[in-house]
Design a protein around this motif. Structure first.
Motif, PDB file in Angstrom:
ATOM      1  N   ILE A  88       0.846  -1.206   0.000  1.00 17.28           N
ATOM      2  CA  ILE A  88       0.000   0.000   0.000  1.00 17.28           C
ATOM      3  C   ILE A  88       0.872   1.243   0.000  1.00 17.28           C
ATOM      4  CG2 ILE A  88      -1.634   1.373   1.367  1.00 17.28           C
ATOM      5  CD1 ILE A  88      -2.808  -1.338   2.351  1.00 17.28           C
ATOM      6  N   LEU A  89       1.874   1.287   0.873  1.00 18.07           N
ATOM      7  CA  LEU A  89       2.757   2.458   0.933  1.00 18.07           C
ATOM      8  C   LEU A  89       3.441   2.691  -0.411  1.00 18.07           C
ATOM      9  CD1 LEU A  89       4.392   2.025   4.460  1.00 18.07           C
ATOM     10  CD2 LEU A  89       2.623   3.672   3.801  1.00 18.07           C
ATOM     11  N   LYS A  90       3.933   1.630  -1.028  1.00 15.27           N
ATOM     12  CA  LYS A  90       4.597   1.762  -2.327  1.00 15.27           C
ATOM     13  C   LYS A  90       3.632   2.261  -3.382  1.00 15.27           C
ATOM     14  CE  LYS A  90       7.862   1.456  -5.329  1.00 15.27           C
ATOM     15  NZ  LYS A  90       8.941   2.435  -5.326  1.00 15.27           N
ATOM     16  N   THR A  91       2.421   1.740  -3.378  1.00 16.02           N
ATOM     17  CA  THR A  91       1.411   2.163  -4.347  1.00 16.02           C
ATOM     18  C   THR A  91       1.079   3.641  -4.177  1.00 16.02           C
ATOM     19  OG1 THR A  91       0.503  -0.067  -4.429  1.00 16.02           O
ATOM     20  CG2 THR A  91      -0.940   1.709  -5.169  1.00 16.02           C
ATOM     21  N   LEU A  92       0.947   4.081  -2.932  1.00 16.57           N
ATOM     22  CA  LEU A  92       0.601   5.488  -2.678  1.00 16.57           C
ATOM     23  C   LEU A  92       1.779   6.431  -2.884  1.00 16.57           C
ATOM     24  CD1 LEU A  92      -1.770   5.125   0.393  1.00 16.57           C
ATOM     25  CD2 LEU A  92      -2.370   5.579  -2.002  1.00 16.57           C
ATOM     26  N   ALA A  93       2.996   5.892  -2.966  1.00 17.10           N
ATOM     27  CA  ALA A  93       4.166   6.740  -3.245  1.00 17.10           C
ATOM     28  C   ALA A  93       4.075   7.308  -4.652  1.00 17.10           C
ATOM     29  CB  ALA A  93       5.455   5.945  -3.062  1.00 17.10           C
TER      30      ALA A  93
END
Length: 103
Positions: free
Chosen positions: A10-15
């Motif tokens: 999720i964090l990578k996607t939202l980056a």
């Protein structure tokens, strides 16, 4: 999928850009080539944990189809955590690969 792994994805996607929950799930599935299929039942609790920890912020906006949707974006703390988690994942994956290739 383990909660920590899901949160990293999720964090990578939202980056890359802010997205609503369904968009996050679809992006993870798309980029993983269908290997990871995120159910909304696991996605939203993970997003709530990340928001509670100050790693993402959420706000209501109109989606592409005109409906109201909750969009999530990474905070500075979220970017910092993503960097640390990504390094740890790469270190772990490299170690596992070495073990699997050992003869």
């Amino acid at each position: 999928m383990a909660a920590e792994k899901l949160e990293l994805l999720i964090l990578k996607t939202l980056a890359l850009l802010p997205l609503h929950g369904y968009g996050i799930a679809r992006r993870i599935e798309q980029v993983s080539g269908g290997v990871f299929q995120v159910t909304l039942g696991s996605l939203y609790p993970a997003l709530q944990r990340l928001e509670k920890d100050g790693l993402v912020l959420a706000e209501w906006k109109a989606s592409e189809n005109g409906r109201r949707a909750r969009y999530y974006r990474l905070t500075a703390a979220g970017r910092k955590r993503l960097g640390a988690e990504q390094k740890e994942w790469e270190r772990t994956a490299a170690a596992i690969t070495r073990i699997l290739k050992a003869t």
